[in-house]
Design an enzyme around this catalytic site. Structure first.
Site, short mmCIF file in Angstrom:
data_model
loop_
_atom_site.label_atom_id
_atom_site.label_comp_id
_atom_site.label_asym_id
_atom_site.label_seq_id
_atom_site.Cartn_x
_atom_site.Cartn_y
_atom_site.Cartn_z
CB CYS A 189 -30.16 -35.99 -1.30
SG CYS A 189 -29.95 -37.73 -0.92
CG HIS A 209 -33.19 -35.42 2.42
ND1 HIS A 209 -33.64 -34.98 1.19
CD2 HIS A 209 -32.63 -36.63 2.21
CE1 HIS A 209 -33.38 -35.90 0.28
NE2 HIS A 209 -32.77 -36.91 0.86
CD GLU A 213 -35.23 -31.83 2.20
OE1 GLU A 213 -34.08 -31.49 2.59
OE2 GLU A 213 -35.43 -32.76 1.41
N1 GLN Z 1 -30.68 -40.99 -6.08
C1 GLN Z 1 -29.68 -40.65 -5.12
C2 GLN Z 1 -29.34 -41.81 -4.22
O1 GLN Z 1 -30.12 -42.72 -4.09
C3 GLN Z 1 -30.11 -39.45 -4.28
C4 GLN Z 1 -31.31 -39.74 -3.43
C5 GLN Z 1 -32.03 -38.49 -2.97
O2 GLN Z 1 -31.82 -37.41 -3.50
N2 GLN Z 1 -32.90 -38.61 -2.00
O3 GLN Z 1 -28.31 -41.84 -3.63
#
Ligand code: GLN
Length: 537
Positions: free
Chosen positions: A376, A510, A512
């Protein structure tokens, strides 16, 4: 008739009620029962989405896009079932739903009160969870003001459904005083008294303690709390949380449950699960993985990630050795020490803090050939680092870090898709993200395709900022490739990989969140396999 097991906690918080609930689910599911879970959280946030991970730990995202308590992650990792927004209810959401009903005129003429309106609403939500055996965990500690409506509601459930359809399990702490090694049962006695004062007599106690409780201490607890001796269960610390189902099984908790809930004798089958535990116990090698993040001082902030790495490590017959690096204070020496790792993870996150350290680590890993997975925010930084240091866009960034940048490689979807250049201003930080599972399609001649063995698959998301597709052509003929995009919107970038590196992948989703002990995630498996083959230094 549905059956309910209610799990409350006493004395202190963080006793591991989530793991205990998940373990009960594990045992009952293995006996062929159709289980499900509900987590009731007493705080006033609508969901944990806006809460600081330092305070509340990770936010677990379900397939249907709910931002939920991290215990739902345990429920998924210990069983085969998938959670949804039906499986978590906070006080905030509950008040929100009730006051919405009031505004809509549904209580017309009545004074809306905690009892019966709020408590009825909670019960409706309890009865609404699909499944035959619902394990309902109440967050917080008995005695807190906030959890009273929940406790009152579960007290009333027994009134409605009867003793043979409800079971109350209370988890407490039995401390050992370090100076004389004395085991103290008094806090448990007081906690049960507290529960009794609101009309709930626990049917079973789960006593958390450093070491197994002696018969003598269990007898004492039984006598003072009016809980039968064989229902006073000792839950000592274990070195691996997935051993808890076995700990409970050894004390025949499944028999106690089936007796209380008036079931035919159930046959718990822990064969497969025990094999996995054996694999953990017999793991002979060590795999060293670094996490470069800003929440490293609080273990629960990266809960699912730690678990997913442990699952994959066990699958490779390894014990996981995690090295946490605080990205806000990453030193040159720490940076160099990354080369001794088998692999490095740049986890998700929000905001500007710690970005510099993560970018430095990414550059180092890219140049030194260290297997790296960026998740992410980690994926976004992999792309930004490449634009800065390989393509020469010195100011490449995300509008999350610099709203006035002239090189917004990542920005809110509305920002880069809005041709008029008008920025959409939003002051609502709750529920404004791309959340939940959606399908991704990948190119076939890529490492990612080899890993998944599939050209399309689902993964869970939780982010606001997207790769600005206006910059996609700059990556043509470069080593950093866009290899996966959203199946429904092909300009939403999901996966990038570096084709001149042993293993370097960034994913906007994600992985995970969907790894379990039974089914470790293929991305982590492949990442570790490469790390092990390179050997670390
Ligand atoms: N801050 C980034 C976004 O909002 C990544 C979010 C995250 O890593 N869950 O796109």
């Amino acid at each position: 008739m549905k059956k309910y097991i209610f799990i409350t906690g006493g004395v202190v918080s963080s006793l591991g009620k989530g793991v205990a609930s998940a373990s009960i689910g594990n045992l009952l599911e293995s006996a062929g029962l159709k289980i499900n879970f509900l987590k009731l959280d007493p705080y006033l946030n609508i969901d944990p989405g806006t809460m600081n991970p330092f305070e509340h730990g990770e936010v677990f995202v379900t397939n249907d896009g709910a931002e939920t308590d991290l215990d739902l992650g345990h429920y998924e990792r210990f069983t085969h079932i998938k959670m949804s927004r039906k499986n978590n209810l906070t006080s905030g959401l509950m008040y929100n739903e009730v006051t919405k009903k009031e505004r809509a005129g549904q209580y017309l003429g009545q004074t809306v009160q905690v009892i019966p309106h709020l408590t009825n609403h909670i019960q409706d939500r309890i009865f609404d969870v699909p499944g035959d055996f619902i394990i309902c965990e109440i967050g917080g500690t008995v005695g807190d003001i906030e959890s009273l409506p929940f406790l009152e509601a579960i007290r009333q459930v027994r009134l409605k459904l009867g003793d043979s359809n409800t079971m109350y399990i209370h988890m407490t702490s039995v401390p050992i005083i370090s100076s004389n090694q004395e085991v103290k049962t008094k806090p448990t006695q007081h906690s049960v008294k507290e529960l009794l004062s609101i009309g709930i007599q626990p049917d079973m106690l789960m006593c958390r303690c450093e070491t197994p409780l002696s018969l003598e201490h269990r007898q004492k607890i039984s006598l003072f709390t009016n809980v039968a001796l064989d229902q006073v269960i000792s839950v000592p610390d274990v070195d691996f949380i997935y051993k808890v189902p076995q700990v409970l099984f050894d004390q025949k908790i499944h028999e106690r449950i089936s007796h209380q809930l008036d079931l035919k004798p159930i046959k718990v089958d822990l064969k497969d699960w025990s094999q996995l535990i054996k694999k953990y116990d017999q793991a002979s090698k060590e795999i060293r993985i670094g996490i470069i993040g800003k929440y490293t001082s609080y273990h629960d902030a990266y809960k699912s990630l730690h678990e997913a790495l442990a699952h994959a490590a066990i699958s490779h017959d390894c014990r996981l050795k995690l090295y946490s690096y605080d990205s806000e204070s990453l030193t040159q020496d720490q940076l160099k020490s990354l080369s001794s790792l088998h692999g490095m993870v740049i986890p998700g996150g929000f905001g500007t803090r710690g970005i510099k350290g993560k970018l430095a680590a990414i550059q180092f890993a890219r140049e030194q050939g260290i297997p790296t997975i960026g998740i992410c925010l980690g994926m976004q930084l992999i792309v930004i680092e490449y634009f800065r240091n390989v393509l020469g866009y010195k100011h490449a960034t995300s509008t999350e870090f610099d709203n006035d940048t002239d090189t917004p490689i990542f920005s809110l979807l509305e920002e880069w898709q809005d041709k008029s250049g008008q920025k959409k201003v939003t002051d609502d930080l709750g529920g404004t993200m791309r959340l939940g599972a959606s399908t991704i399609k990948v190119k076939s001649d890529t490492l990612t395709f080899k890993i998944y063995q599939d050209a399309s698959f689902e993964e869970r998301h939780r982010h606001r900022y997207e790769f600005n597709f206006n910059y996609a052509d700059r990556l043509e003929d470069q080593h950093l490739k866009i290899v996966g995009v959203s199946a429904t919107e092909s300009d939403l970038v999901e996966i990038v990989e570096l084709d001149n590196h042993p293993w370097f992948i960034g994913c906007q989703f994600h992985p995970e969140l969907s790894s379990t002990l039974r089914a470790p995630h293929p991305l982590f498996l492949s990442f570790m396999q490469k790390g092990l083959s390179l050997g670390g230094k």
